[in-house]
Design a protein around this motif. Structure first.
Motif, PDB file in Angstrom:
ATOM      1  N   PRO A 273      81.364  -7.983 -91.036  1.00 32.29           N
ATOM      2  CA  PRO A 273      79.895  -7.855 -91.028  1.00 32.29           C
ATOM      3  C   PRO A 273      79.270  -8.655 -92.169  1.00 32.29           C
ATOM      4  O   PRO A 273      79.871  -8.824 -93.235  1.00 32.29           O
ATOM      5  CB  PRO A 273      79.682  -6.350 -91.227  1.00 32.29           C
ATOM      6  N   ARG A 274      78.086  -9.181 -91.954  1.00 36.32           N
ATOM      7  CA  ARG A 274      77.376  -9.950 -92.977  1.00 36.32           C
ATOM      8  C   ARG A 274      75.955  -9.413 -93.087  1.00 36.32           C
ATOM      9  O   ARG A 274      75.415  -8.858 -92.109  1.00 36.32           O
ATOM     10  CB  ARG A 274      77.348 -11.436 -92.626  1.00 36.32           C
ATOM     11  N   PRO A 275      75.358  -9.506 -94.252  1.00 33.43           N
ATOM     12  CA  PRO A 275      73.975  -9.022 -94.392  1.00 33.43           C
ATOM     13  C   PRO A 275      73.031  -9.886 -93.562  1.00 33.43           C
ATOM     14  O   PRO A 275      73.187 -11.100 -93.478  1.00 33.43           O
ATOM     15  CB  PRO A 275      73.708  -9.168 -95.895  1.00 33.43           C
ATOM     16  N   VAL A 276      72.056  -9.246 -92.966  1.00 32.82           N
ATOM     17  CA  VAL A 276      71.067  -9.983 -92.174  1.00 32.82           C
ATOM     18  C   VAL A 276      70.002 -10.537 -93.133  1.00 32.82           C
ATOM     19  O   VAL A 276      69.425  -9.774 -93.927  1.00 32.82           O
ATOM     20  CB  VAL A 276      70.410  -9.064 -91.136  1.00 32.82           C
ATOM     21  N   PRO A 277      69.762 -11.846 -93.107  1.00 31.79           N
ATOM     22  CA  PRO A 277      68.745 -12.428 -94.031  1.00 31.79           C
ATOM     23  C   PRO A 277      67.383 -11.789 -93.805  1.00 31.79           C
ATOM     24  O   PRO A 277      66.982 -11.538 -92.664  1.00 31.79           O
ATOM     25  CB  PRO A 277      68.756 -13.916 -93.652  1.00 31.79           C
ATOM     26  N   GLN A 278      66.684 -11.500 -94.925  1.00 30.77           N
ATOM     27  CA  GLN A 278      65.352 -10.923 -94.819  1.00 30.77           C
ATOM     28  C   GLN A 278      64.348 -12.002 -94.437  1.00 30.77           C
ATOM     29  O   GLN A 278      64.436 -13.149 -94.893  1.00 30.77           O
ATOM     30  CB  GLN A 278      64.945 -10.293 -96.160  1.00 30.77           C
TER      31      GLN A 278
END
Length: 288
Positions: A273-278
Motif C-alpha cells: 500500500p502507498r499513501p494517496v497524494p493529497q
C-alpha cells in the motif's frame, strides 16, 4: 502475382444473396411434417432408436455412426467428468452454486473454463495434429526417436508433446480404463494408436513419461476417421456432468459457504500500500 477470385471493393453480392434468409444443411422443423436431421426424421428414425451420443455425433459430423463407437464416446465422457470441486472447471461450477446462480450459468462457466490450450478439450487440436503428422512422417521413413527429438529444445531436455506427459502424476489412470472399454467393444488397435504406443515406449525408456488420456483419445478417434476439429467439437462439453455435480452440492448448501477465505489467508505478493497524494487547494476548488 495476382490473387484468384480477388474480392472487389464494396461488392456485397455474396451477402446480398443470403440476405433475409437462414441457410442450413443440417435440417430443421417442417410444421406438421417432420423434424429433419441430415436426412433422418428425428421423431420417426432416431427417437427411441438411436442413442443420445449417436445423435450428438450426427449433429457434429453429419454421419450416423455405429452404436459401439458412441458407446466408447459415452464412456470417455464419464472418464473425463469427475465430481471433484478442486478441479478448476468444476470449481467454477461450485462458485456459481454457492452464489445461487442458475445451473445453466454454472455449466456454461465451467465448460468455458475447461477450454484451455494446456488442458481440456482444446488440446485435441494439437494432440491430433501431432499423431497424424507423426504417422505421415513415419510412413516416409522417419524413426520414432527422430519424431520425438523434433519436440525437444535441446538433446538433453524433455520433449514437449501434447498428449504425453502429465503434471502432478506419472501415467494416467484413465488410459487403462478406456483401453478396457476399447477391448470390450471389440475395437482393433489402428495405425495411429499403434504409433502412439511406440512413442510411449520410447518416452518411458528415455524420460520416464507416459501417454495421457488426451494422446490416447486422439489416436483412437483418428483411427475411427475423425478429424481434429470434429473431435474438438464432440468433446467440447465433456466436463458437463462434473461441473453440474459440483454446482448442485454448492447450490444445496447455505449460500457463500463454498471455500470461504479470510483476507489474511491470501498471500499477497504484489505492490505494498502507498499513501494517496493529497489534492492541492486549487484542485479541491475545481472538484467542488
Amino acid at each position: 502475382m495476382s490473387l484468384q477470385n480477388k474480392p472487389v471493393k464494396n461488392d456485397t453480392s455474396f451477402w446480398d444473396s443470403r440476405r433475409g434468409f437462414i441457410h442450413t444443411k443440417k435440417g430443421g422443423w417442417v410444421i406438421n411434417e417432420a423434424i429433419h436431421n441430415h436426412g433422418y426424421s428425428m421423431l420417426d428414425d432416431l427417437v427411441g432408436t438411436a442413442s443420445f451420443f449417436q445423435v450428438l455425433f450426427l449433429n457434429v459430423t453429419g454421419r450416423l455412426p455405429k452404436r459401439k463407437l458412441t458407446d466408447w464416446l459415452e464412456a470417455y465422457f464419464i472418464c473425463l467428468s469427475w465430481p471433484d470441486p478442486r478441479i478448476w472447471c468444476n470449481q467454477a461450477g461450485s462458485l456459481a452454486g454457492t452464489m445461487q446462480t442458475s445451473p445453466l450459468a454454472a455449466v456454461g462457466a465451467g465448460i468455458l473454463a475447461s477450454d484451455s490450450i494446456m488442458y481440456g478439450p482444446r488440446t485435441t487440436m494439437e494432440a491430433t495434429k501431432f499423431i497424424t503428422t507423426a504417422l505421415t512422417k513415419k510412413k516416409k521413413g522417419i524413426s520414432v526417436e527422430e519424431i520425438i527429438a523434433e519436440k525437444q529444445r535441446t538433446p538433453s531436455s524433455s520433449p514437449k508433446i501434447i498428449g504425453y506427459i502429465r503434471p502432478l502424476a506419472i501415467g494416467d489412470e484413465r488410459v487403462p480404463a478406456m483401453e478396457r472399454v476399447t477391448k470390450n467393444l471389440g475395437f482393433e488397435v489402428g495405425e495411429h494408436l499403434a504409433l502412439a504406443y511406440e512413442i510411449e515406449e520410447v518416452l518411458i525408456e528415455k524420460f520416464n513419461e507416459r501417454m495421457n488420456i488426451g494422446g490416447y483419445r486422439c489416436a483412437f478417434l483418428s483411427d475411427q476417421g475423425l478429424t481434429s476439429i470434429e473431435i474438438y467439437r464432440l468433446l467440447s462439453p465433456v466436463v458437463h456432468a462434473g461441473v453440474l455435480a459440483c454446482y448442485t452440492e454448492a447450490n444445496d448448501s447455505p449460500p457463500e459457504t463454498f471455500f470461504p477465505l479470510r483476507c489474511g489467508d491470501i498471500d499477497y505478493q504484489g505492490k505494498m500500500p502507498r499513501p494517496v497524494p493529497q489534492a492541492s487547494s486549487s484542485q479541491q476548488k475545481n472538484i467542488l
